[in-house]
Design a protein around this motif. Structure first.
Motif, PDB file in Angstrom:
ATOM      1  N   SER A  93       0.829  -1.198   0.000  1.00 31.65           N
ATOM      2  CA  SER A  93       0.000   0.000   0.000  1.00 31.65           C
ATOM      3  C   SER A  93       0.866   1.251   0.000  1.00 31.65           C
ATOM      4  O   SER A  93       0.601   2.204  -0.745  1.00 31.65           O
ATOM      5  CB  SER A  93      -0.924  -0.003   1.227  1.00 31.65           C
ATOM      6  OG  SER A  93      -1.705   1.175   1.277  1.00 31.65           O
ATOM      7  N   ILE A  94       1.906   1.254   0.807  1.00 30.94           N
ATOM      8  CA  ILE A  94       2.812   2.417   0.847  1.00 30.94           C
ATOM      9  C   ILE A  94       3.437   2.654  -0.518  1.00 30.94           C
ATOM     10  O   ILE A  94       3.590   3.798  -0.966  1.00 30.94           O
ATOM     11  CB  ILE A  94       3.889   2.208   1.932  1.00 30.94           C
ATOM     12  CG1 ILE A  94       3.252   2.259   3.325  1.00 30.94           C
ATOM     13  CG2 ILE A  94       4.992   3.261   1.819  1.00 30.94           C
ATOM     14  CD1 ILE A  94       4.183   1.818   4.446  1.00 30.94           C
ATOM     15  N   GLU A  95       3.780   1.571  -1.220  1.00 33.47           N
ATOM     16  CA  GLU A  95       4.352   1.703  -2.568  1.00 33.47           C
ATOM     17  C   GLU A  95       3.362   2.343  -3.532  1.00 33.47           C
ATOM     18  O   GLU A  95       3.751   3.076  -4.450  1.00 33.47           O
ATOM     19  CB  GLU A  95       4.786   0.326  -3.090  1.00 33.47           C
ATOM     20  CG  GLU A  95       6.011  -0.260  -2.406  1.00 33.47           C
ATOM     21  CD  GLU A  95       7.235   0.617  -2.587  1.00 33.47           C
ATOM     22  OE1 GLU A  95       7.474   1.058  -3.728  1.00 33.47           O
ATOM     23  OE2 GLU A  95       7.938   0.863  -1.595  1.00 33.47           O
ATOM     24  N   ARG A  96       2.070   2.094  -3.351  1.00 35.66           N
ATOM     25  CA  ARG A  96       1.051   2.659  -4.242  1.00 35.66           C
ATOM     26  C   ARG A  96       0.773   4.132  -3.942  1.00 35.66           C
ATOM     27  O   ARG A  96       0.185   4.843  -4.768  1.00 35.66           O
ATOM     28  CB  ARG A  96      -0.262   1.867  -4.124  1.00 35.66           C
ATOM     29  CG  ARG A  96      -0.235   0.530  -4.809  1.00 35.66           C
ATOM     30  CD  ARG A  96      -1.652  -0.043  -4.923  1.00 35.66           C
ATOM     31  NE  ARG A  96      -2.245  -0.261  -3.601  1.00 35.66           N
ATOM     32  CZ  ARG A  96      -2.088  -1.379  -2.893  1.00 35.66           C
ATOM     33  NH1 ARG A  96      -1.347  -2.365  -3.370  1.00 35.66           N
ATOM     34  NH2 ARG A  96      -2.654  -1.510  -1.709  1.00 35.66           N
ATOM     35  N   ARG A  97       1.131   4.591  -2.733  1.00 37.93           N
ATOM     36  CA  ARG A  97       0.916   5.984  -2.316  1.00 37.93           C
ATOM     37  C   ARG A  97      -0.558   6.409  -2.368  1.00 37.93           C
ATOM     38  O   ARG A  97      -0.921   7.375  -3.045  1.00 37.93           O
ATOM     39  CB  ARG A  97       1.733   6.957  -3.167  1.00 37.93           C
ATOM     40  CG  ARG A  97       3.207   6.662  -3.279  1.00 37.93           C
ATOM     41  CD  ARG A  97       3.963   6.969  -1.984  1.00 37.93           C
ATOM     42  NE  ARG A  97       5.383   7.029  -2.245  1.00 37.93           N
ATOM     43  CZ  ARG A  97       6.211   5.970  -2.260  1.00 37.93           C
ATOM     44  NH1 ARG A  97       5.717   4.763  -2.007  1.00 37.93           N
ATOM     45  NH2 ARG A  97       7.488   6.133  -2.509  1.00 37.93           N
ATOM     46  N   PRO A  98      -1.435   5.720  -1.645  1.00 35.80           N
ATOM     47  CA  PRO A  98      -2.820   6.198  -1.579  1.00 35.80           C
ATOM     48  C   PRO A  98      -2.884   7.509  -0.796  1.00 35.80           C
ATOM     49  O   PRO A  98      -1.907   7.915  -0.150  1.00 35.80           O
ATOM     50  CB  PRO A  98      -3.529   5.073  -0.831  1.00 35.80           C
ATOM     51  CG  PRO A  98      -2.470   4.492   0.042  1.00 35.80           C
ATOM     52  CD  PRO A  98      -1.194   4.569  -0.759  1.00 35.80           C
ATOM     53  N   VAL A 114       6.042  -0.739  10.286  1.00 31.55           N
ATOM     54  CA  VAL A 114       5.600  -0.445   8.922  1.00 31.55           C
ATOM     55  C   VAL A 114       4.612   0.725   8.923  1.00 31.55           C
ATOM     56  O   VAL A 114       4.578   1.521   7.970  1.00 31.55           O
ATOM     57  CB  VAL A 114       4.996  -1.701   8.259  1.00 31.55           C
ATOM     58  CG1 VAL A 114       3.654  -2.086   8.869  1.00 31.55           C
ATOM     59  CG2 VAL A 114       4.844  -1.489   6.758  1.00 31.55           C
ATOM     60  N   THR A 115       3.838   0.873   9.984  1.00 31.24           N
ATOM     61  CA  THR A 115       2.936   2.020  10.080  1.00 31.24           C
ATOM     62  C   THR A 115       3.724   3.315  10.214  1.00 31.24           C
ATOM     63  O   THR A 115       3.367   4.339   9.620  1.00 31.24           O
ATOM     64  CB  THR A 115       1.971   1.841  11.270  1.00 31.24           C
ATOM     65  OG1 THR A 115       1.242   0.621  11.115  1.00 31.24           O
ATOM     66  CG2 THR A 115       0.984   3.001  11.357  1.00 31.24           C
ATOM     67  N   TYR A 120       6.990   8.924   6.137  1.00 24.92           N
ATOM     68  CA  TYR A 120       8.016   9.349   5.177  1.00 24.92           C
ATOM     69  C   TYR A 120       7.400   9.819   3.871  1.00 24.92           C
ATOM     70  O   TYR A 120       7.998  10.606   3.126  1.00 24.92           O
ATOM     71  CB  TYR A 120       8.984   8.195   4.874  1.00 24.92           C
ATOM     72  CG  TYR A 120       9.684   7.604   6.074  1.00 24.92           C
ATOM     73  CD1 TYR A 120       9.935   8.359   7.224  1.00 24.92           C
ATOM     74  CD2 TYR A 120      10.106   6.280   6.064  1.00 24.92           C
ATOM     75  CE1 TYR A 120      10.573   7.803   8.318  1.00 24.92           C
ATOM     76  CE2 TYR A 120      10.751   5.719   7.154  1.00 24.92           C
ATOM     77  CZ  TYR A 120      10.977   6.486   8.285  1.00 24.92           C
ATOM     78  OH  TYR A 120      11.610   5.931   9.359  1.00 24.92           O
ATOM     79  N   TYR A 121       6.189   9.318   3.579  1.00 18.25           N
ATOM     80  CA  TYR A 121       5.528   9.643   2.315  1.00 18.25           C
ATOM     81  C   TYR A 121       4.247  10.467   2.538  1.00 18.25           C
ATOM     82  O   TYR A 121       3.450  10.620   1.611  1.00 18.25           O
ATOM     83  CB  TYR A 121       5.197   8.347   1.564  1.00 18.25           C
ATOM     84  CG  TYR A 121       6.397   7.459   1.386  1.00 18.25           C
ATOM     85  CD1 TYR A 121       7.349   7.714   0.394  1.00 18.25           C
ATOM     86  CD2 TYR A 121       6.612   6.374   2.241  1.00 18.25           C
ATOM     87  CE1 TYR A 121       8.464   6.903   0.257  1.00 18.25           C
ATOM     88  CE2 TYR A 121       7.726   5.559   2.103  1.00 18.25           C
ATOM     89  CZ  TYR A 121       8.646   5.827   1.112  1.00 18.25           C
ATOM     90  OH  TYR A 121       9.756   5.031   0.964  1.00 18.25           O
TER      91      TYR A 121
END
Length: 329
Positions: A93-98, A114-115, A120-121
């Motif tokens: 999910s982080i890679e997809r940047r919702p 991971v949360t 960072y994003y």
């Protein structure tokens, strides 16, 4: 290998869901309606992709997604104790940047790191159903699980008396809501020096394991007066064991949530009461909060949803019917 559940728009909205939405609207909810044209991308990562509890959570989330102009991505591992699978879903999910992530963490500590990475994003996280060990979470939407555990204990002690033996069938060890329910239950029982919790078992949200653990508990403690099961899956397994082994009504039982199996046992007086949450409301309010967080708006630290203790005396009350039957199957 885990299987992901894709978001599907409901084909129709049953009458009971419409009534619940009307009530939610009249009571108010965080943030304003999605009346602009901007679509908000929200990933909702829950504990598993099956069970009435999560189906109802998803229904509430889908209704809110329509109202708030949200593109909802509903994700879950196959099993609630698949912590590594849930961590992987968070990483993907982080890679997809919702625009926001809603997380119902299977393990309080394990999902913390991971949360934290979401900051960072600049991806805001809303915690739902069970909390996670991260200071980056914008708000928590869900039940006061400690209080829910106390409600279960209060009723069970009323049923078994101030001198009794009680067993606990819990679900995933390490899940924040499992720990809080157990803690609330034990703290209440501690007021009664002659009420003894003789055994605590964890079924990992596996109905069959809950059955086996309950059957074994009943065998090892022949003077057992009461059992509490702290989740839907543990309740299904424990309730089936109490019923099939002939302990219905003899050993008092308090269940959690409202799977159909528990409703049947409640009517047969083999289960005496259920602590029922509001998963529809959890899903709805979490999506509303995620939209608000994505817009940079301030949220309260906690957005509580209530629980009710439902038994034969109050199960037909209109407000309780809405909790017991949030959608028509």
């Amino acid at each position: 290998m885990m299987r992901l559940t894709k978001y599907v728009k409901p084909a129709c909205l049953p009458l009971i869901a419409v009534l619940i939405i009307t009530l939610l609207s009249s009571c108010g909810s965080p943030g304003a309606r999605g009346d602009d044209h901007q679509v908000t991308d929200v990933d909702m990562i829950v504990k598993m992709d099956r069970g009435d509890y999560w189906k109802t959570t998803k229904l509430g989330a889908e209704i809110a997604a329509k109202e708030y102009n949200v593109r909802l991505n509903f994700l879950a591992p196959e099993n609630e104790n698949d912590v590594e699978g849930q961590i992987l879903l968070m990483e993907e999910s982080i890679e997809r940047r919702p625009d926001a992530i809603i997380l119902a963490a299977s393990d309080y500590e394990a999902l913390g790191q991971v949360t934290d990475r979401t900051s960072y994003y600049d991806i805001p996280v809303v915690s739902m159903d069970s909390e996670v060990a991260s200071t980056k979470v914008k708000t928590f939407v869900g039940t006061n699980n400690y209080e829910a555990g106390q409600k279960a204990a209060e009723r069970l002690v009323e049923l078994t008396g101030p001198e009794s033996e009680i067993g606990i069938i819990n679900f995933v060890k390490g899940a924040r809501n499992a720990n809080q329910r157990e803690e609330g239950f034990l703290d209440y029982v501690a007021r009664f020096p002659n009420v003894h919790v003789v055994d605590i078992q964890y079924c990992g949200s596996d109905e069959n394991l809950a059955y086996s653990l309950t059957a074994d508990m009943l065998k090892r403690f022949p003077d057992l007066d009461g059992i509490v099961s702290l989740s839907a899956e543990s309740s299904i397994g424990a309730g089936r064991a109490v019923d099939e082994l002939g302990y219905g009504g003899k050993v008092k039982m308090i269940a959690f949530d409202n799977p159909p199996e528990m409703l049947e046992l409640l009517q047969e007086e083999k289960v005496q009461a259920m602590v029922v949450q509001n998963p529809f409301n959890n899903g709805y309010m979490a999506v509303a909060a995620a939209v608000q967080a994505a817009r940079g708006e301030k949220l309260e630290d906690r957005i509580p949803t209530d629980t009710k203790l439902i038994d034969l005396n109050n199960m037909l009350w209109p407000e309780n019917q809405k909790l017991l039957f949030p959608f028509v199957k």
